[in-house]
Design an enzyme around this catalytic site. Structure first.
Site: not given
Length: 400
Positions: A171-173
């Site tokens: 998700a962060d990436q």
């Protein structure tokens, strides 16, 4: 060689993964990244690692992964003098990035409107977990939490097992990629219009967007895709799509003609399943039957036979295996840089290839405040002003 973004300067207030990965991508393309950190501790990722292992005995691999090609300025954001310093720098900055919880930067006096007054051309990009308002706005926007909330974890794994999160900060990436996408679009627009703008990226939107194929099916048919109870590789796919055991490990078989696969395996009895509806409804049973056959092969022999028949297949490798993969070696994807404390740090190099402005690793991840005084000199602060800020504890000069 010239760099595509060498005339772009980014004032980076971000921490942990989403924002730092975005600024690292911009830095790889030549942008000057000025990472704003707390004196002493710096980015929280400097204090976090896996299995209590530290590169060179001192440096967090989590931090080193996302912070190359940056300079670090250590400054106390809560000190009134810090605003004078950072807004003077902002006069010559192109982009500001931050991923604090919504409202934090505004309360500290570093919101978009404050920077816009100093520099109307500035591009201000905020990253959050769930947007700027709404019932989840105060929740922590952490990667695994978003995987659970958006259905990704529930769609992964076996039907009779628990939900399974992805084995990386997916998700962060994805959020970082959306930041870069927005910033580059805004820079292009500014070249034509002369105007800066505010960009808002959130992990909830990003992760749902990247599950659009699954969401479109679910939303339009009003039912969930059911997870298989075998190693079929996707809740919406039929057999043989999935992972299969062999004598010495596992292989993956993607979209391939079932009849051709059965022929390679020498299992004509399995042709009884060769019907589109049956391949889905009985996919777990079919997987078990196919697995009985693949277990008779070594990985190398099965892959050779499958590839000769133009069946889509591949090895299942661990992260350690990947380092010695011949294609990875051929493409030079594993590289390294020299860090003043950690020594030689092995990293994955930039993923984008460009003929005229290739990305490169020009700087290691910085020490907290390593470039504080250099940055201030570059933005017009006198030696007397720098000394005064240092003596009053507002800034910190880190030593490599």
């Amino acid at each position: 060689m010239p760099k595509a973004l060498e005339d772009v300067t980014v004032l980076d207030f971000s921490h942990l993964l989403q924002g730092p990965f975005a600024t690292q991508l911009l830095g790889d393309m030549g942008a000057r990244i000025i990472k704003v950190e707390r004196p002493g501790q710096g980015d929280l990722f400097r204090t976090m690692t896996f299995k209590n292992r530290w590169v060179g005995g001192t440096e967090s691999p989590n931090f080193l992964a996302w912070n190359r090609n940056k300079q670090s300025i250590a400054i106390d954001l809560k000190a009134p003098e810090a605003k004078e310093v950072l807004f003077k720098i902002a006069e010559k900055v192109d982009v500001v990035i931050q991923n604090f919880r919504p409202g934090v930067m505004e309360r500290l006096g570093y919101g978009y409107e404050a920077f816009k007054k100093v520099n109307p051309r500035i591009i201000y990009c905020s990253g959050s977990g769930y947007g700027e308002s709404g019932p989840y706005v105060t929740r922590p926007g952490q990667d695994m939490l978003l995987q659970g909330l958006t259905g990704l974890a529930a769609a992964t794994g076996r039907r009779d097992g628990p939900p399974v999160p992805v084995g990386a900060g997916f998700a962060d990436q994805i959020g970082a990629m959306n930041m870069v996408y927005g910033i580059l679009s805004a820079l292009y627009w500014r070249e034509r219009s002369g105007k800066g703008q505010e960009i808002k990226v959130d992990l909830l939107s990003a992760l749902l967007q990247h599950q659009n194929q699954e969401m479109v099916w679910v939303m339009n048919f009003g039912e969930n895709l059911e997870r298989p109870n075998s190693s079929i590789g996707h809740p919406g796919m039929d057999a043989p799509f999935g992972l299969y055991p062999v004598k010495d490990g596992w292989v993956s078989i993607a979209m391939s003609p079932y009849r051709k696969l059965v022929d390679v395996l020498g299992a004509p009895d399995l042709l009884v399943y060769d019907d589109p509806e049956t391949l889905y409804v009985k996919r777990d049973e079919i997987w078990e039957k196919l697995a009985e056959e693949t277990r008779k092969w070594t990985k190398a022999d099965l892959l050779e036979a499958l590839l000769a028949a133009d069946i889509w297949c591949g090895e299942i490798k661990t992260h350690l295996d990947v380092m010695d993969d011949p294609q990875v070696r051929h493409m030079g994807l594993v590289t390294s840089y020299e860090h003043p404390r950690a020594g030689t740090v092995k990293v994955i190099g930039p993923a984008v290839k460009m003929s005229e402005t290739p990305p490169e690793i020009a700087r290691p991840a910085p020490i907290v405040g390593q470039h504080t005084e250099e940055i201030l000199r570059d933005f017009g602060f006198s030696e007397e002003m720098i000394a005064s800020l240092r003596e009053r504890g507002i800034i910190e000069q880190g030593e490599a």
